[in-house]
Design an enzyme around this catalytic site. Structure first.
Site, PDB file in Angstrom:
ATOM      1  N   LEU A  18       0.109 -10.014  10.067  1.00 56.43           N
ATOM      2  CA  LEU A  18       1.691 -10.665  10.043  1.00 56.43           C
ATOM      3  C   LEU A  18       1.397  -8.463  10.688  1.00 56.43           C
ATOM      4  O   LEU A  18       2.555  -8.433  11.132  1.00 56.43           O
ATOM      5  CB  LEU A  18       2.384 -10.487   9.333  1.00 56.43           C
ATOM      6  CG  LEU A  18       2.217 -11.722   8.804  1.00 56.43           C
ATOM      7  CD1 LEU A  18       2.377 -12.121   7.082  1.00 56.43           C
ATOM      8  CD2 LEU A  18       2.233 -12.786  10.459  1.00 56.43           C
ATOM      9  N   GLY A  21       1.879  -2.420   8.727  1.00 58.99           N
ATOM     10  CA  GLY A  21       3.660  -1.407   8.074  1.00 58.99           C
ATOM     11  C   GLY A  21       3.755  -0.436   6.939  1.00 58.99           C
ATOM     12  O   GLY A  21       2.414  -0.782   5.705  1.00 58.99           O
ATOM     13  N   GLY A  22       3.646   1.073   6.887  1.00 64.67           N
ATOM     14  CA  GLY A  22       3.537   1.907   5.909  1.00 64.67           C
ATOM     15  C   GLY A  22       2.524   1.906   5.258  1.00 64.67           C
ATOM     16  O   GLY A  22       1.669   2.511   6.666  1.00 64.67           O
ATOM     17  N   PHE A  23       1.898   1.968   4.262  1.00 67.30           N
ATOM     18  CA  PHE A  23       0.757   2.076   3.600  1.00 67.30           C
ATOM     19  C   PHE A  23      -0.453   0.899   3.608  1.00 67.30           C
ATOM     20  O   PHE A  23      -1.330   0.733   3.299  1.00 67.30           O
ATOM     21  CB  PHE A  23       1.222   2.333   2.679  1.00 67.30           C
ATOM     22  CG  PHE A  23       0.730   4.169   2.046  1.00 67.30           C
ATOM     23  CD1 PHE A  23       0.743   4.971   3.116  1.00 67.30           C
ATOM     24  CD2 PHE A  23       1.903   4.857   1.363  1.00 67.30           C
ATOM     25  CE1 PHE A  23       1.475   6.232   3.087  1.00 67.30           C
ATOM     26  CE2 PHE A  23       2.326   5.225   1.116  1.00 67.30           C
ATOM     27  CZ  PHE A  23       1.967   6.243   1.985  1.00 67.30           C
ATOM     28  N   GLY A  24      -0.034  -0.651   4.058  1.00 68.52           N
ATOM     29  CA  GLY A  24      -0.613  -1.609   4.302  1.00 68.52           C
ATOM     30  C   GLY A  24      -0.450  -2.522   5.116  1.00 68.52           C
ATOM     31  O   GLY A  24       0.030  -2.324   6.863  1.00 68.52           O
ATOM     32  N   ASP A 143      13.743   3.903   0.397  1.00 74.70           N
ATOM     33  CA  ASP A 143      12.913   3.510   1.694  1.00 74.70           C
ATOM     34  C   ASP A 143      14.468   2.887   2.484  1.00 74.70           C
ATOM     35  O   ASP A 143      13.417   1.616   3.081  1.00 74.70           O
ATOM     36  CB  ASP A 143      11.996   3.217   1.873  1.00 74.70           C
ATOM     37  CG  ASP A 143      11.590   3.557   3.494  1.00 74.70           C
ATOM     38  OD1 ASP A 143      12.363   4.760   4.568  1.00 74.70           O
ATOM     39  OD2 ASP A 143      10.478   3.156   3.689  1.00 74.70           O
TER      40      ASP A 143
END
Length: 509
Positions: A18, A21-24, A143
């Site tokens: 998918l 995003g961010g750290f993932g 956030d």
């Protein structure tokens, strides 16, 4: 390596990616026929072992928080939803959670008109209730922004991405060792205290207010200017569908200082209850001088007014009245009339302190430095601390005469009574000391200015340069981040510093 068809824990089959995003890295998985989301921690951008460990700790904290919470506005995670798996590519830290159908609000706002008043009240109430659940468990999100809010087909909002969630304890610094931790705040939404590593629960309210500015106007909060004197975002003219009462609530959420915001979610919900349809509200008044729409204009004209704050005037009444009328015309965007009134005031009384100061401001607007210097000097000689501050700026910017500027500023500090003017004097003195290479003194003066008003950005931009000159790289980057987020690019000084901040932050990785 996580790829389509892989089965994890003998249970979760990877269906598709998918995105990231961010750290993932995010995947859709099937849990025995039930669609769910798999979030896999991406450690590639971290080099130092201690930084990787901090990222793992943040990821595990997200899992722990989601396991403990039970609310329709928060993704559900089962007790065994977090696990680590080891393969040829190393250890993968994984988190499986409820799949939220729908689109995030950043996507929603791209092809929808701005929120109506009715929608805004509904969504703001939903998010306040979600935050109430989070805060009651002694966590805050850190956030909140449109891309971290999902809209389900049934109209339910869901707050996602709890990777930056924090327990209500002393927060850790933005930097870890020699590396900056990315993803702990979002530019345009996070408040000043969070950028400095001192987030509190009320930091969530600031981000919530900025989020609703985006949703109500269709424009990113960073595109709006800030009020010169109060630091408030000037956004209301772009959201004419919003009642003054709701706009007041949103402005209170975005107050510069945490203590000026609602102190808890119940305070927000109580104010929202008063705005529900059917309750009596004050009708909007055209040209109401007490409304925020007009009050923000004072920030621009406030510079004119500072010239005679706290000073006893002995000029003829007519000259005084003309100067006052000039300020009123300036407020009404009648610059020519303002100039005419102030010039007539000076013809009647050339020693009029306020009119000389105000004439200096108008001279600066047309870039007539000689004219501005002359009038500031006259106002300064009659005891205007603000005039000393403005005159010193001209010496710093146009003449690079830092010694003369510092002398003027020290004289102004002996006269000052108004904290707004004192901020400007301290900020400019820090600027002058920076130019002289007296960095320790520059740092002291700039920090004193920030203590007076941390919501005004210019001292942060200058402090970033001082810390950089002293070799304090990480501290300077934190100040550059504040500078980049809050600099008003319509002001030449701050526009220059914004460009410097962009360059510094672009190469920090």
């Amino acid at each position: 390596m996580i790829q389509q068809g892989l089965v994890l824990q003998n249970r979760y089959r990877v269906v598709r990616s998918l995105g990231k995003g961010g750290f993932g890295h995010i995947f859709e998985v099937s849990d025995r026929g039930t669609p769910k989301v798999l979030k896999v921690l991406n450690l590639e951008k971290f080099c130092a072992p201690e930084t990787k460990q901090k990222a793992i700790s943040l990821f595990q904290r997200e899992a722990q928080v989601l396991m403990r919470l039970n609310h329709p506005g928060i993704p559900k995670v089962e007790p065994d939803g977090y696990f680590a798996t080891t393969g040829d590519a190393g250890t993968h830290h994984c988190l499986v959670m409820e799949k939220i159908d729908g689109q995030n609000l950043a996507e929603w706002i791209e092809d929808k008109p701005p929120l109506t008043q009715e929608q805004a009240l509904d969504w703001l109430k939903q998010l306040a209730v979600i935050l109430d659940e989070l805060h009651r468990h002694h966590y805050f999100h850190r956030d909140i922004k449109p891309s971290n809010i999902m809209l389900k087909p049934d109209g339910q909002l869901v707050l996602i991405d709890f990777g930056t969630v924090r327990e209500v304890t002393n927060t850790y610094l933005l930097k870890i060792g020699d590396e900056e931790v990315t993803g702990l705040f979002s530019v345009g939404y996070a408040p000043v205290e969070q950028l400095k590593g001192k987030a509190v629960p009320q930091s969530d309210f600031h981000a919530l207010g900025r989020t609703f500015v985006h949703l109500l106007t269709g424009k990113h909060p960073d595109t709006f200017p800030l009020n010169d004197m109060t630091g408030e975002l000037i956004w209301r003219d772009a959201a004419t569908q919003v009642s003054p009462a709701l706009a007041d609530l949103i402005d209170s959420l975005m107050a510069t200082f945490p203590g000026e915001r609602p102190q808890n979610t119940q305070a927000i919900l109580q104010r929202l209850a008063k705005l529900e349809p059917g309750r009596a509200q004050d009708p909007p008044l055209l040209g109401n001088k007490n409304s925020k729409g007009n009050r923000v204009k004072f920030g621009v004209a406030g510079l004119l007014l500072l010239g005679f704050t706290g000073i006893q005037f002995g000029f003829p009444q007519l000259a005084r009245s003309l100067n006052d009328r000039g300020v009123e015309n300036y407020l009404a965007n009648q610059s020519r009339k303002a100039l005419s009134d102030i010039e007539w005031a000076l013809k009647l009384n050339p020693d009029n302190t306020g009119a000389n100061y105000n004439r200096g401001i108008l001279c600066e607007q047309v870039r007539d430095v000689g004219c501005a210097s002359s009038h500031y000097q006259k106002a300064a000689l009659r005891g205007s601390a603000a005039a000393y501050s403005q005159l010193s700026r001209l010496y710093i910017i146009h003449h690079k005469n830092f010694d003369a500027a510092a002398d003027l500023l020290q004289k102004g500090l002996q006269l000052v009574r108004d904290d707004r003017v004192k901020y400007s004097l301290l900020k400019n003195l820090g600027w002058a000391r920076l130019g002289q290479g007296r960095y320790a003194e520059a740092k002291e003066h700039l920090q004193a200015a920030i203590e007076l008003d941390s919501g005004r950005v210019s001292a942060h931009c200058l402090l970033a340069q001082v810390l950089e000159a002293q070799g304090e790289k990480q501290s300077s980057l934190a100040e550059w981040e504040i500078c980049r987020q809050y600099a008003d690019k319509s002001k030449p000084d701050e526009d220059l510093w914004y460009a410097m901040a962009q360059k510094r932050l672009a190469v920090r990785f």
